[in-house]
Design a protein around this motif. Structure first.
Motif, PDB file in Angstrom:
ATOM      1  N   LEU A  31     -64.403 -27.494 -25.780  1.00 32.59           N
ATOM      2  CA  LEU A  31     -65.785 -27.242 -25.785  1.00 32.59           C
ATOM      3  C   LEU A  31     -66.256 -26.510 -24.612  1.00 32.59           C
ATOM      4  CD1 LEU A  31     -68.772 -28.049 -26.800  1.00 32.59           C
ATOM      5  CD2 LEU A  31     -68.871 -29.790 -25.292  1.00 32.59           C
ATOM      6  N   LEU A  32     -65.660 -26.461 -23.385  1.00 28.19           N
ATOM      7  CA  LEU A  32     -65.860 -25.952 -22.072  1.00 28.19           C
ATOM      8  C   LEU A  32     -65.371 -24.427 -22.444  1.00 28.19           C
ATOM      9  CD1 LEU A  32     -65.195 -28.325 -19.424  1.00 28.19           C
ATOM     10  CD2 LEU A  32     -67.244 -27.077 -19.620  1.00 28.19           C
ATOM     11  N   LEU A  33     -64.114 -24.182 -22.746  1.00 23.69           N
ATOM     12  CA  LEU A  33     -63.679 -22.948 -23.076  1.00 23.69           C
ATOM     13  C   LEU A  33     -64.534 -22.138 -24.010  1.00 23.69           C
ATOM     14  CD1 LEU A  33     -59.900 -23.721 -23.352  1.00 23.69           C
ATOM     15  CD2 LEU A  33     -60.802 -22.493 -21.609  1.00 23.69           C
ATOM     16  N   THR A  34     -65.094 -22.698 -25.070  1.00 18.01           N
ATOM     17  CA  THR A  34     -65.909 -22.137 -26.069  1.00 18.01           C
ATOM     18  C   THR A  34     -67.198 -21.867 -25.456  1.00 18.01           C
ATOM     19  OG1 THR A  34     -65.078 -23.532 -27.821  1.00 18.01           O
ATOM     20  CG2 THR A  34     -66.886 -22.305 -28.304  1.00 18.01           C
ATOM     21  N   ARG A  35     -67.833 -22.509 -24.746  1.00 17.55           N
ATOM     22  CA  ARG A  35     -68.997 -22.342 -23.936  1.00 17.55           C
ATOM     23  C   ARG A  35     -69.193 -21.021 -23.046  1.00 17.55           C
ATOM     24  NH1 ARG A  35     -73.474 -26.591 -23.849  1.00 17.55           N
ATOM     25  NH2 ARG A  35     -73.107 -27.639 -25.891  1.00 17.55           N
ATOM     26  N   VAL A  36     -67.886 -21.164 -22.236  1.00 22.87           N
ATOM     27  CA  VAL A  36     -67.752 -20.159 -21.190  1.00 22.87           C
ATOM     28  C   VAL A  36     -67.435 -18.770 -21.850  1.00 22.87           C
ATOM     29  CG1 VAL A  36     -66.277 -19.285 -19.180  1.00 22.87           C
ATOM     30  CG2 VAL A  36     -67.153 -21.624 -19.222  1.00 22.87           C
ATOM     31  N   ALA A  37     -66.794 -18.783 -23.004  1.00 20.02           N
ATOM     32  CA  ALA A  37     -66.385 -17.532 -23.841  1.00 20.02           C
ATOM     33  C   ALA A  37     -67.632 -17.047 -24.375  1.00 20.02           C
ATOM     34  CB  ALA A  37     -65.514 -17.926 -24.844  1.00 20.02           C
ATOM     35  N   ALA A  38     -68.392 -17.784 -24.818  1.00 17.74           N
ATOM     36  CA  ALA A  38     -69.896 -17.556 -25.378  1.00 17.74           C
ATOM     37  C   ALA A  38     -70.643 -16.981 -24.109  1.00 17.74           C
ATOM     38  CB  ALA A  38     -70.599 -18.626 -25.875  1.00 17.74           C
ATOM     39  N   LEU A  39     -70.747 -17.345 -23.221  1.00 14.46           N
ATOM     40  CA  LEU A  39     -71.382 -16.958 -21.874  1.00 14.46           C
ATOM     41  C   LEU A  39     -71.062 -15.550 -21.155  1.00 14.46           C
ATOM     42  CD1 LEU A  39     -71.884 -19.930 -19.802  1.00 14.46           C
ATOM     43  CD2 LEU A  39     -73.516 -19.234 -21.126  1.00 14.46           C
ATOM     44  N   VAL A  40     -69.632 -15.329 -21.438  1.00 11.66           N
ATOM     45  CA  VAL A  40     -68.950 -14.002 -21.214  1.00 11.66           C
ATOM     46  C   VAL A  40     -69.465 -12.970 -22.311  1.00 11.66           C
ATOM     47  CG1 VAL A  40     -66.732 -12.711 -20.813  1.00 11.66           C
ATOM     48  CG2 VAL A  40     -67.120 -15.102 -19.914  1.00 11.66           C
ATOM     49  N   ALA A  41     -69.404 -13.477 -23.544  1.00 18.15           N
ATOM     50  CA  ALA A  41     -69.635 -12.580 -24.588  1.00 18.15           C
ATOM     51  C   ALA A  41     -71.032 -11.960 -24.364  1.00 18.15           C
ATOM     52  CB  ALA A  41     -69.421 -13.217 -26.031  1.00 18.15           C
ATOM     53  N   MET A  42     -72.038 -13.020 -24.092  1.00 21.66           N
ATOM     54  CA  MET A  42     -73.249 -12.486 -24.106  1.00 21.66           C
ATOM     55  C   MET A  42     -73.928 -11.752 -22.671  1.00 21.66           C
ATOM     56  SD  MET A  42     -75.370 -16.231 -24.014  1.00 21.66           S
ATOM     57  CE  MET A  42     -76.996 -15.395 -23.734  1.00 21.66           C
ATOM     58  N   ALA A  46     -75.456 -15.739 -13.810  1.00 23.98           N
ATOM     59  CA  ALA A  46     -74.693 -16.765 -12.747  1.00 23.98           C
ATOM     60  C   ALA A  46     -75.192 -18.124 -13.115  1.00 23.98           C
ATOM     61  CB  ALA A  46     -74.760 -16.453 -11.328  1.00 23.98           C
ATOM     62  N   ILE A  47     -76.677 -18.403 -13.182  1.00 27.79           N
ATOM     63  CA  ILE A  47     -77.315 -19.607 -13.394  1.00 27.79           C
ATOM     64  C   ILE A  47     -76.600 -20.214 -14.533  1.00 27.79           C
ATOM     65  CG2 ILE A  47     -79.393 -18.736 -14.526  1.00 27.79           C
ATOM     66  CD1 ILE A  47     -79.185 -21.497 -11.779  1.00 27.79           C
ATOM     67  N   SER A  48     -76.512 -19.431 -15.579  1.00 23.45           N
ATOM     68  CA  SER A  48     -75.847 -19.920 -16.732  1.00 23.45           C
ATOM     69  C   SER A  48     -74.490 -20.693 -16.664  1.00 23.45           C
ATOM     70  CB  SER A  48     -75.909 -19.133 -18.026  1.00 23.45           C
ATOM     71  OG  SER A  48     -76.921 -18.646 -18.483  1.00 23.45           O
ATOM     72  N   TYR A  49     -73.748 -20.270 -15.912  1.00 26.49           N
ATOM     73  CA  TYR A  49     -72.086 -20.697 -15.565  1.00 26.49           C
ATOM     74  C   TYR A  49     -72.488 -21.818 -14.610  1.00 26.49           C
ATOM     75  CZ  TYR A  49     -70.165 -16.372 -17.515  1.00 26.49           C
ATOM     76  OH  TYR A  49     -70.056 -15.430 -18.381  1.00 26.49           O
ATOM     77  N   LEU A  50     -73.627 -21.961 -13.672  1.00 24.48           N
ATOM     78  CA  LEU A  50     -73.850 -22.929 -12.841  1.00 24.48           C
ATOM     79  C   LEU A  50     -73.759 -24.272 -13.561  1.00 24.48           C
ATOM     80  CD1 LEU A  50     -74.094 -23.809  -9.959  1.00 24.48           C
ATOM     81  CD2 LEU A  50     -76.612 -23.299 -10.140  1.00 24.48           C
ATOM     82  N   ALA A  51     -74.455 -24.259 -14.471  1.00 32.54           N
ATOM     83  CA  ALA A  51     -74.498 -25.367 -15.466  1.00 32.54           C
ATOM     84  C   ALA A  51     -73.276 -26.023 -15.963  1.00 32.54           C
ATOM     85  CB  ALA A  51     -75.495 -25.269 -16.533  1.00 32.54           C
ATOM     86  N   HIS A  52     -72.245 -25.323 -16.112  1.00 32.94           N
ATOM     87  CA  HIS A  52     -70.853 -25.658 -16.513  1.00 32.94           C
ATOM     88  C   HIS A  52     -69.991 -26.108 -15.438  1.00 32.94           C
ATOM     89  CE1 HIS A  52     -73.089 -23.964 -20.012  1.00 32.94           C
ATOM     90  NE2 HIS A  52     -72.174 -24.326 -20.666  1.00 32.94           N
ATOM     91  N   ILE A  53     -70.206 -25.904 -14.065  1.00 32.62           N
ATOM     92  CA  ILE A  53     -69.391 -26.124 -12.985  1.00 32.62           C
ATOM     93  C   ILE A  53     -69.047 -27.839 -12.960  1.00 32.62           C
ATOM     94  CG2 ILE A  53     -68.866 -26.065 -10.617  1.00 32.62           C
ATOM     95  CD1 ILE A  53     -70.375 -23.369 -10.559  1.00 32.62           C
ATOM     96  N   ASN A  54     -69.867 -28.290 -13.032  1.00 33.17           N
ATOM     97  CA  ASN A  54     -69.447 -29.956 -12.890  1.00 33.17           C
ATOM     98  C   ASN A  54     -69.075 -30.530 -13.909  1.00 33.17           C
ATOM     99  OD1 ASN A  54     -70.514 -30.215 -10.402  1.00 33.17           O
ATOM    100  ND2 ASN A  54     -72.629 -30.797 -10.744  1.00 33.17           N
TER     101      ASN A  54
END
Length: 118
Positions: A31-42, A46-54
């Motif tokens: 799930l994390l890999l998929t979400r981060v890949a989607a963030l990269v693609a779009m 930085a704030i969007s990545y921040l939500a996935h750090i914890n």
């Protein structure tokens, strides 16, 4: 009717995320890999990545796994998106570190205050 909140946008985003996770049958790491890949693609900020750090830390997500992800999607999303994502991820980690330090200082101050009041 929904209850009033001081942070309606953040509350809505949190509710959407919880709903998505509850309906998804992927393991945490996928799930994390998929979400981060989607963030990269779009080309997310930085704030969007921040939500996935914890969640990434809790899932024992490593820097090497993040690098592997960026390498894997680079041919699809392109060099510019991968380099942009690397910068945004670095910014998000910087913000996370500052927030963690501020939280640690607040906790230390509260403990010092409670010892002083004793």
């Amino acid at each position: 009717m929904a209850t009033a909140s001081d942070t309606p946008v953040l509350d809505t985003l949190a509710a959407m995320t919880v709903d998505s996770i509850e309906r998804c049958h992927m393991d945490e790491r996928t799930l994390l890999l998929t979400r981060v890949a989607a963030l990269v693609a779009m080309d997310a900020p930085a704030i969007s990545y921040l939500a996935h750090i914890n969640p990434a830390i809790k899932a024992d997500f490593t820097v090497e796994q993040l690098q592997d992800l960026l390498v894997a999607i680079a041919p699809v999303v392109g060099t510019a998106r991968v380099m942009s994502a690397a910068g945004h991820i670095a910014q998000a980690f910087g913000v996370a570190i500052v927030l963690a330090e501020a939280e640690a200082e607040a906790i230390a101050q509260a403990e010092a205050d409670s010892r002083g009041a004793s």
